[in-house]
Motif scaffolding. Structure first.
Motif, PDB file in Angstrom:
ATOM      1  N   UNK A 102     -28.290  58.911   4.016  1.00  0.00           N
ATOM      2  CA  UNK A 102     -28.104  58.708   4.774  1.00  0.00           C
ATOM      3  C   UNK A 102     -28.885  57.884   6.028  1.00  0.00           C
ATOM      4  N   UNK A 103     -28.689  56.676   6.278  1.00  0.00           N
ATOM      5  CA  UNK A 103     -29.541  56.159   7.459  1.00  0.00           C
ATOM      6  C   UNK A 103     -29.191  54.635   8.000  1.00  0.00           C
ATOM      7  N   UNK A 104     -29.469  54.856   9.542  1.00  0.00           N
ATOM      8  CA  UNK A 104     -28.335  54.139  10.366  1.00  0.00           C
ATOM      9  C   UNK A 104     -26.958  54.755  11.097  1.00  0.00           C
ATOM     10  N   UNK A 105     -26.947  56.270  10.041  1.00  0.00           N
ATOM     11  CA  UNK A 105     -25.468  56.652  10.568  1.00  0.00           C
ATOM     12  C   UNK A 105     -24.221  56.520   9.360  1.00  0.00           C
ATOM     13  N   UNK A 106     -24.374  55.403   8.560  1.00  0.00           N
ATOM     14  CA  UNK A 106     -24.206  55.839   6.903  1.00  0.00           C
ATOM     15  C   UNK A 106     -23.924  56.092   6.260  1.00  0.00           C
ATOM     16  N   UNK A 107     -23.565  57.212   5.570  1.00  0.00           N
ATOM     17  CA  UNK A 107     -23.404  58.496   3.989  1.00  0.00           C
ATOM     18  C   UNK A 107     -23.948  56.813   3.094  1.00  0.00           C
ATOM     19  N   UNK A 108     -23.967  56.644   1.743  1.00  0.00           N
ATOM     20  CA  UNK A 108     -23.435  55.783   1.277  1.00  0.00           C
ATOM     21  C   UNK A 108     -23.805  56.258  -0.321  1.00  0.00           C
ATOM     22  N   UNK A 109     -23.303  55.989  -1.646  1.00  0.00           N
ATOM     23  CA  UNK A 109     -24.104  56.726  -2.536  1.00  0.00           C
ATOM     24  C   UNK A 109     -23.714  55.495  -3.333  1.00  0.00           C
ATOM     25  N   UNK A 110     -24.701  55.056  -3.788  1.00  0.00           N
ATOM     26  CA  UNK A 110     -24.979  53.928  -5.330  1.00  0.00           C
ATOM     27  C   UNK A 110     -25.323  53.872  -6.370  1.00  0.00           C
ATOM     28  N   UNK A 111     -25.314  53.588  -7.925  1.00  0.00           N
ATOM     29  CA  UNK A 111     -25.265  53.655  -8.378  1.00  0.00           C
ATOM     30  C   UNK A 111     -25.410  52.967  -9.736  1.00  0.00           C
ATOM     31  N   UNK A 112     -26.705  52.531 -10.461  1.00  0.00           N
ATOM     32  CA  UNK A 112     -26.651  51.560 -11.253  1.00  0.00           C
ATOM     33  C   UNK A 112     -27.086  52.175 -12.259  1.00  0.00           C
ATOM     34  N   UNK A 113     -26.788  51.285 -13.306  1.00  0.00           N
ATOM     35  CA  UNK A 113     -26.896  51.619 -14.404  1.00  0.00           C
ATOM     36  C   UNK A 113     -27.395  49.676 -15.112  1.00  0.00           C
ATOM     37  N   UNK A 114     -28.789  50.399 -15.849  1.00  0.00           N
ATOM     38  CA  UNK A 114     -29.483  49.212 -16.288  1.00  0.00           C
ATOM     39  C   UNK A 114     -29.413  49.455 -18.180  1.00  0.00           C
ATOM     40  N   UNK A 115     -28.945  48.427 -18.824  1.00  0.00           N
ATOM     41  CA  UNK A 115     -28.933  48.969 -20.351  1.00  0.00           C
ATOM     42  C   UNK A 115     -29.639  47.857 -21.376  1.00  0.00           C
ATOM     43  N   UNK A 116     -30.673  48.544 -21.736  1.00  0.00           N
ATOM     44  CA  UNK A 116     -32.315  48.325 -22.071  1.00  0.00           C
ATOM     45  C   UNK A 116     -32.108  46.924 -22.976  1.00  0.00           C
ATOM     46  N   UNK A 117     -30.509  46.729 -23.881  1.00  0.00           N
ATOM     47  CA  UNK A 117     -31.036  45.172 -24.589  1.00  0.00           C
ATOM     48  C   UNK A 117     -29.193  44.994 -24.843  1.00  0.00           C
ATOM     49  N   UNK A 118     -28.638  43.112 -25.000  1.00  0.00           N
ATOM     50  CA  UNK A 118     -27.532  42.785 -24.543  1.00  0.00           C
ATOM     51  C   UNK A 118     -26.572  43.856 -25.451  1.00  0.00           C
ATOM     52  N   UNK A 119     -26.944  44.362 -26.489  1.00  0.00           N
ATOM     53  CA  UNK A 119     -25.985  44.672 -27.231  1.00  0.00           C
ATOM     54  C   UNK A 119     -25.359  45.941 -26.899  1.00  0.00           C
ATOM     55  N   UNK A 120     -25.930  46.866 -26.565  1.00  0.00           N
ATOM     56  CA  UNK A 120     -25.761  48.394 -25.249  1.00  0.00           C
ATOM     57  C   UNK A 120     -25.024  47.727 -23.897  1.00  0.00           C
ATOM     58  N   UNK A 121     -25.712  47.152 -23.732  1.00  0.00           N
ATOM     59  CA  UNK A 121     -24.656  46.433 -22.250  1.00  0.00           C
ATOM     60  C   UNK A 121     -23.055  45.215 -22.503  1.00  0.00           C
ATOM     61  N   UNK A 122     -22.907  44.911 -23.991  1.00  0.00           N
ATOM     62  CA  UNK A 122     -21.776  44.884 -24.237  1.00  0.00           C
ATOM     63  C   UNK A 122     -21.496  45.979 -24.439  1.00  0.00           C
ATOM     64  N   UNK A 123     -22.174  46.946 -25.432  1.00  0.00           N
ATOM     65  CA  UNK A 123     -20.762  47.787 -25.986  1.00  0.00           C
ATOM     66  C   UNK A 123     -20.369  48.692 -24.403  1.00  0.00           C
ATOM     67  N   UNK A 124     -21.117  49.179 -23.393  1.00  0.00           N
ATOM     68  CA  UNK A 124     -20.853  49.953 -22.233  1.00  0.00           C
ATOM     69  C   UNK A 124     -19.727  49.447 -21.876  1.00  0.00           C
ATOM     70  N   UNK A 125     -19.946  47.826 -21.255  1.00  0.00           N
ATOM     71  CA  UNK A 125     -19.268  47.240 -20.220  1.00  0.00           C
ATOM     72  C   UNK A 125     -17.406  47.268 -20.282  1.00  0.00           C
ATOM     73  N   UNK A 126     -17.234  47.708 -21.631  1.00  0.00           N
ATOM     74  CA  UNK A 126     -15.656  48.304 -21.428  1.00  0.00           C
ATOM     75  C   UNK A 126     -15.198  49.358 -21.038  1.00  0.00           C
ATOM     76  N   UNK A 127     -16.119  50.614 -21.682  1.00  0.00           N
ATOM     77  CA  UNK A 127     -16.568  51.878 -20.552  1.00  0.00           C
ATOM     78  C   UNK A 127     -16.865  51.436 -19.145  1.00  0.00           C
ATOM     79  N   UNK A 128     -17.265  50.906 -18.359  1.00  0.00           N
ATOM     80  CA  UNK A 128     -17.258  50.386 -16.873  1.00  0.00           C
ATOM     81  C   UNK A 128     -16.621  50.072 -16.856  1.00  0.00           C
ATOM     82  N   UNK A 129     -15.413  48.858 -17.023  1.00  0.00           N
ATOM     83  CA  UNK A 129     -14.618  48.299 -16.391  1.00  0.00           C
ATOM     84  C   UNK A 129     -13.411  49.876 -16.255  1.00  0.00           C
TER      85      UNK A 129
END
Length: 183
Positions: A128-155
């Motif tokens: 909560x800052x400046x009258x705005x309540x927010x939520x943010x999620x960030x996901x970082x894959x440690x390698x390209x294979x993991x990123x590619x495998x997670x992408x369909x699930x994320x979609x």
């Protein structure tokens, strides 16, 4: 891969925990109240107050009993809550797309430091800052294979995840309004 470059008051604890990401989701809602009032509501809001979020999360077979608090109970059991400033709730999680042992260290240490392949590093906040309540999620894959495998699930989960977050934010705002009215 995206990266945040902020300094000073604009920077959140999430910016420090997960400064780079491959997958990101942000939702915001205006809320009238003090930081203390809003953050008290963040920690007190229950699943009963967010019926859409409750229904969507129930699909995962998580315990979303009506009286359970979304942030204080459910998220604390799902990963590591990291102490942060009075205007932000910060959560860290680690998942693997492979059948590998979890790297040594606390979850927040793994999120900050681990570079081993096969790991998804997750950071999420409610702020909560400046009258705005927010939520943010960030996901970082440690390698390209993991990123590619997670992408369909994320979609696949992105729409439901967004609806869950929006429902949660509306429930928190509703609690702030009710408490301000003395209800």
């Amino acid at each position: 891969m995206k990266e945040i470059e902020m300094t000073g008051e604009d920077q959140s604890e999430l910016d420090r925990l997960v400064p780079e990401w491959h997958f990101r989701e942000i939702h915001r809602i205006p809320v009238s109240g003090t930081v203390d009032e809003v953050m008290r509501a963040v920690y007190a809001t229950t699943w009963a107050e967010a019926p859409l979020a409750r229904a969507l999360v129930a699909i995962t077979r998580a315990d979303v009993s009506a009286e359970r608090r979304i942030v204080s109970d459910y998220l604390r059991e799902s990963g590591e809550v990291i102490p942060s400033g009075s205007e932000e709730f910060l959560f860290a999680g680690v998942q693997s797309t492979e059948d590998i042992p979890r790297p040594p260290g606390t979850i927040s240490e793994i999120v900050r430091e681990c570079a081993e392949p096969g790991i998804l590093k997750i950071g999420m906040n409610v702020r909560y800052a400046a009258g705005i309540l927010s939520t943010e999620t960030r996901i970082f894959a440690t390698d390209d294979r993991t990123r590619r495998r997670f992408a369909p699930y994320w979609l696949f989960i992105r729409c439901g995840s967004g609806a869950t977050r929006k429902s949660m934010l509306r429930a928190i705002r509703g609690r702030v309004v009710r408490e301000a009215a003395g209800a």
